[in-house]
Design a protein around this motif. Structure first.
Motif, PDB file in Angstrom:
ATOM      1  N   MET A  35       0.826  -1.207   0.000  1.00 20.07           N
ATOM      2  CA  MET A  35       0.000   0.000   0.000  1.00 20.07           C
ATOM      3  C   MET A  35       0.860   1.257   0.000  1.00 20.07           C
ATOM      4  SD  MET A  35      -3.439  -0.644   2.239  1.00 20.07           S
ATOM      5  CE  MET A  35      -3.950   1.028   1.864  1.00 20.07           C
ATOM      6  N   LEU A  36       1.966   1.220   0.723  1.00 21.94           N
ATOM      7  CA  LEU A  36       2.883   2.359   0.712  1.00 21.94           C
ATOM      8  C   LEU A  36       3.404   2.601  -0.704  1.00 21.94           C
ATOM      9  CD1 LEU A  36       4.879   1.642   3.985  1.00 21.94           C
ATOM     10  CD2 LEU A  36       3.470   3.661   3.563  1.00 21.94           C
ATOM     11  N   GLU A  37       3.787   1.525  -1.369  1.00 19.66           N
ATOM     12  CA  GLU A  37       4.303   1.633  -2.739  1.00 19.66           C
ATOM     13  C   GLU A  37       3.234   2.193  -3.675  1.00 19.66           C
ATOM     14  OE1 GLU A  37       7.192   1.531  -5.614  1.00 19.66           O
ATOM     15  OE2 GLU A  37       7.472   0.939  -3.526  1.00 19.66           O
ATOM     16  N   LYS A  38       2.019   1.657  -3.569  1.00 16.75           N
ATOM     17  CA  LYS A  38       0.943   2.120  -4.445  1.00 16.75           C
ATOM     18  C   LYS A  38       0.558   3.562  -4.135  1.00 16.75           C
ATOM     19  CE  LYS A  38      -1.995   1.971  -7.674  1.00 16.75           C
ATOM     20  NZ  LYS A  38      -1.509   1.970  -9.075  1.00 16.75           N
ATOM     21  N   LEU A  39       0.555   3.925  -2.868  1.00 17.93           N
ATOM     22  CA  LEU A  39       0.214   5.289  -2.492  1.00 17.93           C
ATOM     23  C   LEU A  39       1.236   6.270  -3.046  1.00 17.93           C
ATOM     24  CD1 LEU A  39      -1.863   6.943  -0.934  1.00 17.93           C
ATOM     25  CD2 LEU A  39      -0.517   6.566   1.148  1.00 17.93           C
ATOM     26  N   ALA A  40       2.514   5.939  -2.932  1.00 18.14           N
ATOM     27  CA  ALA A  40       3.561   6.800  -3.473  1.00 18.14           C
ATOM     28  C   ALA A  40       3.439   6.916  -4.991  1.00 18.14           C
ATOM     29  CB  ALA A  40       4.938   6.258  -3.097  1.00 18.14           C
ATOM     30  N   GLN A  41       3.200   5.794  -5.658  1.00 14.56           N
ATOM     31  CA  GLN A  41       3.053   5.802  -7.115  1.00 14.56           C
ATOM     32  C   GLN A  41       1.861   6.650  -7.543  1.00 14.56           C
ATOM     33  OE1 GLN A  41       2.747   1.708  -8.270  1.00 14.56           O
ATOM     34  NE2 GLN A  41       4.921   1.265  -7.952  1.00 14.56           N
ATOM     35  N   THR A  42       0.771   6.535  -6.806  1.00  8.35           N
ATOM     36  CA  THR A  42      -0.443   7.273  -7.165  1.00  8.35           C
ATOM     37  C   THR A  42      -0.244   8.768  -6.985  1.00  8.35           C
ATOM     38  OG1 THR A  42      -1.799   5.368  -6.515  1.00  8.35           O
ATOM     39  CG2 THR A  42      -2.909   7.493  -6.705  1.00  8.35           C
ATOM     40  N   ILE A  43       0.356   9.166  -5.881  1.00  2.23           N
ATOM     41  CA  ILE A  43       0.620  10.590  -5.663  1.00  2.23           C
ATOM     42  C   ILE A  43       1.540  11.117  -6.755  1.00  2.23           C
ATOM     43  CG2 ILE A  43       1.690  12.275  -4.109  1.00  2.23           C
ATOM     44  CD1 ILE A  43       0.821  10.410  -1.783  1.00  2.23           C
ATOM     45  N   HIS A  44       2.575  10.346  -7.075  1.00  3.00           N
ATOM     46  CA  HIS A  44       3.510  10.748  -8.134  1.00  3.00           C
ATOM     47  C   HIS A  44       2.790  10.893  -9.471  1.00  3.00           C
ATOM     48  CE1 HIS A  44       7.284  10.924 -10.417  1.00  3.00           C
ATOM     49  NE2 HIS A  44       6.734  10.059 -11.248  1.00  3.00           N
ATOM     50  N   SER A  45       1.964   9.910  -9.805  1.00  4.58           N
ATOM     51  CA  SER A  45       1.261   9.932 -11.089  1.00  4.58           C
ATOM     52  C   SER A  45       0.291  11.103 -11.181  1.00  4.58           C
ATOM     53  CB  SER A  45       0.511   8.604 -11.275  1.00  4.58           C
ATOM     54  OG  SER A  45      -0.254   8.626 -12.457  1.00  4.58           O
ATOM     55  N   GLU A  46      -0.497  11.299 -10.147  1.00  4.22           N
ATOM     56  CA  GLU A  46      -1.467  12.395 -10.169  1.00  4.22           C
ATOM     57  C   GLU A  46      -0.771  13.752 -10.203  1.00  4.22           C
ATOM     58  OE1 GLU A  46      -4.971  12.247 -10.368  1.00  4.22           O
ATOM     59  OE2 GLU A  46      -4.295  10.249 -10.984  1.00  4.22           O
ATOM     60  N   SER A  47       0.342  13.867  -9.507  1.00  7.06           N
ATOM     61  CA  SER A  47       1.037  15.153  -9.449  1.00  7.06           C
ATOM     62  C   SER A  47       1.666  15.523 -10.792  1.00  7.06           C
ATOM     63  CB  SER A  47       2.114  15.138  -8.365  1.00  7.06           C
ATOM     64  OG  SER A  47       3.197  14.291  -8.723  1.00  7.06           O
ATOM     65  N   HIS A  48       1.903  14.525 -11.660  1.00  6.02           N
ATOM     66  CA  HIS A  48       2.499  14.784 -12.962  1.00  6.02           C
ATOM     67  C   HIS A  48       1.455  14.902 -14.074  1.00  6.02           C
ATOM     68  CE1 HIS A  48       6.254  13.854 -10.941  1.00  6.02           C
ATOM     69  NE2 HIS A  48       6.901  14.263 -12.006  1.00  6.02           N
ATOM     70  N   ASP A  49       0.182  14.801 -13.717  1.00  2.87           N
ATOM     71  CA  ASP A  49      -0.885  14.975 -14.699  1.00  2.87           C
ATOM     72  C   ASP A  49      -1.265  16.443 -14.761  1.00  2.87           C
ATOM     73  OD1 ASP A  49      -3.446  15.081 -16.029  1.00  2.87           O
ATOM     74  OD2 ASP A  49      -3.568  12.906 -15.707  1.00  2.87           O
ATOM     75  N   PRO A  50      -1.186  17.069 -15.932  1.00  5.19           N
ATOM     76  CA  PRO A  50      -1.502  18.503 -16.024  1.00  5.19           C
ATOM     77  C   PRO A  50      -2.951  18.838 -15.657  1.00  5.19           C
ATOM     78  CG  PRO A  50      -1.219  17.521 -18.208  1.00  5.19           C
ATOM     79  CD  PRO A  50      -0.746  16.504 -17.223  1.00  5.19           C
ATOM     80  N   ALA A  51      -3.802  17.815 -15.636  1.00  3.10           N
ATOM     81  CA  ALA A  51      -5.197  18.071 -15.267  1.00  3.10           C
ATOM     82  C   ALA A  51      -5.373  18.223 -13.758  1.00  3.10           C
ATOM     83  CB  ALA A  51      -6.092  16.940 -15.772  1.00  3.10           C
ATOM     84  N   THR A  52      -4.373  17.830 -12.996  1.00  3.99           N
ATOM     85  CA  THR A  52      -4.449  17.914 -11.537  1.00  3.99           C
ATOM     86  C   THR A  52      -3.994  19.289 -11.059  1.00  3.99           C
ATOM     87  OG1 THR A  52      -4.031  15.537 -11.277  1.00  3.99           O
ATOM     88  CG2 THR A  52      -3.630  16.937  -9.362  1.00  3.99           C
ATOM     89  N   LYS A  53      -4.889  19.988 -10.394  1.00  2.00           N
ATOM     90  CA  LYS A  53      -4.580  21.321  -9.858  1.00  2.00           C
ATOM     91  C   LYS A  53      -4.338  21.304  -8.353  1.00  2.00           C
ATOM     92  CE  LYS A  53      -5.459  22.718 -14.011  1.00  2.00           C
ATOM     93  NZ  LYS A  53      -4.326  22.928 -14.943  1.00  2.00           N
ATOM     94  N   VAL A  54      -4.948  20.344  -7.679  1.00  2.00           N
ATOM     95  CA  VAL A  54      -4.780  20.210  -6.228  1.00  2.00           C
ATOM     96  C   VAL A  54      -5.029  18.751  -5.879  1.00  2.00           C
ATOM     97  CG1 VAL A  54      -7.192  20.824  -5.753  1.00  2.00           C
ATOM     98  CG2 VAL A  54      -5.481  21.093  -3.956  1.00  2.00           C
ATOM     99  N   ILE A  55      -4.363  18.252  -4.836  1.00  2.00           N
ATOM    100  CA  ILE A  55      -4.510  16.863  -4.399  1.00  2.00           C
ATOM    101  C   ILE A  55      -5.111  16.836  -2.997  1.00  2.00           C
ATOM    102  CG2 ILE A  55      -3.281  14.741  -3.766  1.00  2.00           C
ATOM    103  CD1 ILE A  55      -1.183  15.486  -5.895  1.00  2.00           C
ATOM    104  N   VAL A  56      -6.126  16.006  -2.813  1.00  2.00           N
ATOM    105  CA  VAL A  56      -6.718  15.774  -1.498  1.00  2.00           C
ATOM    106  C   VAL A  56      -6.395  14.347  -1.090  1.00  2.00           C
ATOM    107  CG1 VAL A  56      -8.837  15.644  -0.132  1.00  2.00           C
ATOM    108  CG2 VAL A  56      -8.581  17.439  -1.867  1.00  2.00           C
ATOM    109  N   LEU A  57      -5.734  14.181   0.045  1.00  2.00           N
ATOM    110  CA  LEU A  57      -5.394  12.858   0.559  1.00  2.00           C
ATOM    111  C   LEU A  57      -6.320  12.528   1.714  1.00  2.00           C
ATOM    112  CD1 LEU A  57      -3.410  10.418   0.534  1.00  2.00           C
ATOM    113  CD2 LEU A  57      -2.043  11.681   2.217  1.00  2.00           C
TER     114      LEU A  57
END
Length: 257
Positions: A35-57
């Motif tokens: 889960m740690l690995e997937k969570l890190a990957q997901t945050i990384h992926s979303e943060s590199h998507d230009p459609a993402t303006k803000v992240i809510v965890l």
């Protein structure tokens, strides 16, 4: 998008520029290595998507926001290499939050323990509800908050961090966490917390992403060495978790549950 794991999940929803990342584990939202690995990957992926303006965890459920490390996985560690690999998972999540050009808002609906405190601290803005008490229990386990420590100390200062670290069995109230700066806001009811998260995330989604990116660089100035530092800290925890003290504590803990 939802990724089912053996136990629990990490899922993402994006709407109007707001990427909401939710994690869940049946054991009080504790975090095993996958889960740690997937969570890190997901945050990384979303943060590199230009459609993402803000992240809510956020996490699912009604009680604990995050109980930190999975005790099942701590019990299964048999050598320093495995210990390093597990604790590096927390380093990856914190660094993914740190490196994201977007602001990360943490929705803290319940208690934070150990690594859970680290997640709240690594967020740029944490919004919590009464009852979201905090505890750094690592010393009681026989290790210490080595990996999450830099994030927690950065957010609440050295004095408050040492208080949490030394008295590892004592809960600190959500109001204490707000006064020390871990939480930006504290609401008496979940409805108020949700309203504030919606208001802020929508406002940020309409803000200039380049301005927010430059601000985040300023906010996190001085943490450029964390890619190496947190892994070095993970090695310390990975070694200490093999001690007799830690083995005995984990065994007694698992016998209770």
């Amino acid at each position: 998008m939802i990724t089912e794991l053996k136990e629990g999940y990490v899922k993402t929803e994006r709407e109007h520029g707001i990427s909401t990342i939710e994690f869940f584990h049946p054991q009080s939202n504790s975090l095993p290595g996958m889960m740690l690995e997937k969570l890190a990957q997901t945050i990384h992926s979303e943060s590199h998507d230009p459609a993402t303006k803000v992240i809510v965890l956020r996490s699912a459920g009604d009680k604990t926001f995050c109980a930190g490390a999975s005790f099942d996985e701590l019990a299964a560690i048999t050598n320093e290499k495995e210990g390093l690999a597990f604790f590096t998972g927390f380093a990856k999540v914190i660094n993914a939050m740190r490196r994201a050009p977007q602001f990360v808002i943490a929705r803290v609906h319940g208690k934070c323990i150990g690594g859970g405190v680290g997640l709240a601290a690594a967020a740029d803005y944490a919004i919590a509800v009464e009852g979201a008490d905090v505890k750094l229990s690592e010393l009681a386990v026989g290790i210490g908050p080595f990996v999450v420590g830099p994030a927690v100390e950065r957010k609440i200062g050295l004095s408050a961090f040492t208080q949490l670290t030394i008295d590892a069995s004592m809960w600190r109230s959500a109001d204490w966490a707000r006064r020390k700066g871990l939480y930006a806001e504290l609401h008496p009811e979940k409805e108020g917390m949700e309203d504030s998260i919606n208001r802020l995330s929508n406002n940020l989604a309409q803000s200039n992403p380049d301005a927010m990116k430059e601000l985040k660089k300023i906010f996190w100035k001085g943490t450029e060495n964390w890619d190496e530092l947190l892994v070095e800290r993970a090695a310390i925890s990975g070694r200490l978790i093999l001690s007799n003290h830690s083995r005995n504590f984990i065994q007694k803990f698992k016998e209770k549950v």
